[in-house]
Structures are given as C-alpha cells and as structure tokens.
Scaffold this active site. Structure first.
Site, PDB file in Angstrom:
ATOM      1  N   PRO A  89      -5.430  10.402   3.822  1.00  0.00           N
ATOM      2  CA  PRO A  89      -6.509   9.856   4.663  1.00  0.00           C
ATOM      3  C   PRO A  89      -6.031   9.472   6.069  1.00  0.00           C
ATOM      4  O   PRO A  89      -6.697   9.766   7.055  1.00  0.00           O
ATOM      5  CB  PRO A  89      -7.001   8.641   3.885  1.00  0.00           C
ATOM      6  CG  PRO A  89      -6.645   8.926   2.462  1.00  0.00           C
ATOM      7  CD  PRO A  89      -5.350   9.697   2.529  1.00  0.00           C
ATOM      8  N   SER A  90      -4.862   8.834   6.161  1.00  0.00           N
ATOM      9  CA  SER A  90      -4.349   8.458   7.487  1.00  0.00           C
ATOM     10  C   SER A  90      -3.905   9.684   8.278  1.00  0.00           C
ATOM     11  O   SER A  90      -4.177   9.786   9.475  1.00  0.00           O
ATOM     12  CB  SER A  90      -3.191   7.466   7.355  1.00  0.00           C
ATOM     13  OG  SER A  90      -3.679   6.217   6.910  1.00  0.00           O
ATOM     14  N   TYR A 129      -5.564  10.634  11.967  1.00  0.00           N
ATOM     15  CA  TYR A 129      -4.826  10.772  13.222  1.00  0.00           C
ATOM     16  C   TYR A 129      -4.856  12.197  13.751  1.00  0.00           C
ATOM     17  O   TYR A 129      -4.984  12.417  14.952  1.00  0.00           O
ATOM     18  CB  TYR A 129      -3.384  10.276  13.053  1.00  0.00           C
ATOM     19  CG  TYR A 129      -3.308   8.803  12.772  1.00  0.00           C
ATOM     20  CD1 TYR A 129      -3.893   7.881  13.638  1.00  0.00           C
ATOM     21  CD2 TYR A 129      -2.673   8.317  11.644  1.00  0.00           C
ATOM     22  CE1 TYR A 129      -3.840   6.526  13.389  1.00  0.00           C
ATOM     23  CE2 TYR A 129      -2.618   6.955  11.387  1.00  0.00           C
ATOM     24  CZ  TYR A 129      -3.199   6.069  12.261  1.00  0.00           C
ATOM     25  OH  TYR A 129      -3.144   4.731  12.006  1.00  0.00           O
ATOM     26  N   TYR A 142       0.828  -1.200   0.000  1.00  0.00           N
ATOM     27  CA  TYR A 142       0.000   0.000   0.000  1.00  0.00           C
ATOM     28  C   TYR A 142       0.867   1.256   0.000  1.00  0.00           C
ATOM     29  O   TYR A 142       0.555   2.256  -0.645  1.00  0.00           O
ATOM     30  CB  TYR A 142      -0.933  -0.016   1.222  1.00  0.00           C
ATOM     31  CG  TYR A 142      -1.737   1.252   1.423  1.00  0.00           C
ATOM     32  CD1 TYR A 142      -2.845   1.532   0.628  1.00  0.00           C
ATOM     33  CD2 TYR A 142      -1.380   2.163   2.409  1.00  0.00           C
ATOM     34  CE1 TYR A 142      -3.582   2.697   0.809  1.00  0.00           C
ATOM     35  CE2 TYR A 142      -2.116   3.328   2.603  1.00  0.00           C
ATOM     36  CZ  TYR A 142      -3.207   3.588   1.801  1.00  0.00           C
ATOM     37  OH  TYR A 142      -3.925   4.743   1.981  1.00  0.00           O
ATOM     38  N   ASN A 161      -0.063  10.015   2.237  1.00  0.00           N
ATOM     39  CA  ASN A 161      -1.185   9.254   2.798  1.00  0.00           C
ATOM     40  C   ASN A 161      -2.122  10.192   3.569  1.00  0.00           C
ATOM     41  O   ASN A 161      -2.237  10.134   4.784  1.00  0.00           O
ATOM     42  CB  ASN A 161      -0.655   8.132   3.688  1.00  0.00           C
ATOM     43  CG  ASN A 161      -1.728   7.147   4.070  1.00  0.00           C
ATOM     44  OD1 ASN A 161      -2.922   7.402   3.906  1.00  0.00           O
ATOM     45  ND2 ASN A 161      -1.301   6.014   4.611  1.00  0.00           N
ATOM     46  N   GLU A 175       7.418  20.877  15.148  1.00  0.00           N
ATOM     47  CA  GLU A 175       8.705  21.007  15.828  1.00  0.00           C
ATOM     48  C   GLU A 175       9.905  20.797  14.911  1.00  0.00           C
ATOM     49  O   GLU A 175      11.041  20.908  15.344  1.00  0.00           O
ATOM     50  CB  GLU A 175       8.778  20.018  16.999  1.00  0.00           C
ATOM     51  CG  GLU A 175       7.736  20.291  18.069  1.00  0.00           C
ATOM     52  CD  GLU A 175       7.810  19.303  19.219  1.00  0.00           C
ATOM     53  OE1 GLU A 175       8.768  18.512  19.301  1.00  0.00           O
ATOM     54  OE2 GLU A 175       6.896  19.336  20.056  1.00  0.00           O
TER      55      GLU A 175
END
Length: 162
Positions: free
Chosen positions: A123-124, A128, A26, A121, A140
């Site tokens: 969507p991820s 989160y 993926y 990515n 940071e």
C-alpha cells in the site's frame, strides 16, 4: 476527521517516540527502535539541532490516552545537501504528513525526499509511486545499507585519532 500539521515542539517528543514505535510494530521491527524521547529532545531541540520535525495531530476532543499525534515527519540536512526522511505512524494518514514535508523541504531548498519502504508494504509503495516517486532499487539497483551496533562501533574504531 480534521487534523492540523505544525512544527513539532520539545513537548511532542514522547508522542513522536510513541509514533516511531507504532511504525516499528507495523513494520514488524519493534526491537530495532533504539531512540528514546530524551534522544529526540536532545537531537532536535538543542542549539544546533540535527533534525526538524513536523507533527500531524487531531483536535483535543479526539486525543487518545497515548497522545494526539497521528503522524510525524523528520527532516535532516546532510552534508549541505537537503534531504528529508519521512516516517509515518498511521498508514491511513500518509498525505497528512507527506505533503507538508515536501513543501517545507522545497522551501528549505532540499533536493530530494528519500523514503525507506519495506518490500512487503505494497500500500505504501503504491501510494508513493502513484505520486511520482521512483523505486531506485528497481530502476538503478541501489541498495540501502546500514551499520549499527557492533559493526558501527568496529567501524568507528578504524577512524583516525586526532
């Protein structure tokens, strides 16, 4: 579809290995997977395991020929500071393993859940961040660095000998 989350057993290592490879595919990085199910068995189910693992699985009637695991979370303690590493095989099941991993981590007095998410990515990343994760790269300026292969071997040769 219903699923359950449980502690992984040694017998799950082939399924966990499959899910790690699915995640690597993926992420367009299947050539970077160097861990075999034998490595997972040795490192996670020895007298002094390096990691603990949860597995999210579907009931037997929904099991595929490849297995019934749909997600896995690997957790390790590093230098006496609790730290968890999370890996998913199926992006559609993010919270199936993310939430139980966080609960186990808090119960084991881990201080953070650390994730590695590729910049493409979205969507991820969005998932989160919506849950409260901080993007330390943006906030940071942290960079995630890696030694592997020949560079790791070279570094190890520089270590003092007994």
């Amino acid at each position: 579809m219903h699923f359950k989350v449980r502690a992984a057993a040694k017998e799950d290592c082939k399924d966990i290995s499959r899910m790690i490879m699915e995640l690597a595919v993926y992420e367009n990085m299947p050539d970077q997977v160097k861990t075999s199910h034998e490595d997972l068995e040795r490192d996670g189910f020895s007298p002094n395991p390096f990691y603990e693992c949860l597995i999210a699985e579907v009931p037997d009637e929904h099991k595929t020929k490849d297995g019934k695991g749909i997600g896995t979370g690997l957790m390790a303690k590093v230098a006496q500071v609790g730290f968890m590493f999370h890996c998913m095989a199926d992006p559609n099941w993010n919270s199936s393993i993310y939430l139980p991993c966080s609960l186990v981590g808090v119960e084991k007095q881990c201080v953070r859940l650390q994730l590695s998410v590729l910049d493409w990515n979205k969507p991820s990343l969005d998932f989160y961040i919506a849950k409260g994760a901080e993007d330390l790269t943006a906030k940071e300026g942290w960079h995630f660095l890696r030694f592997h292969g020949q560079t790791l071997d070279t570094l190890a040769k520089e270590a003092p000998k007994d």
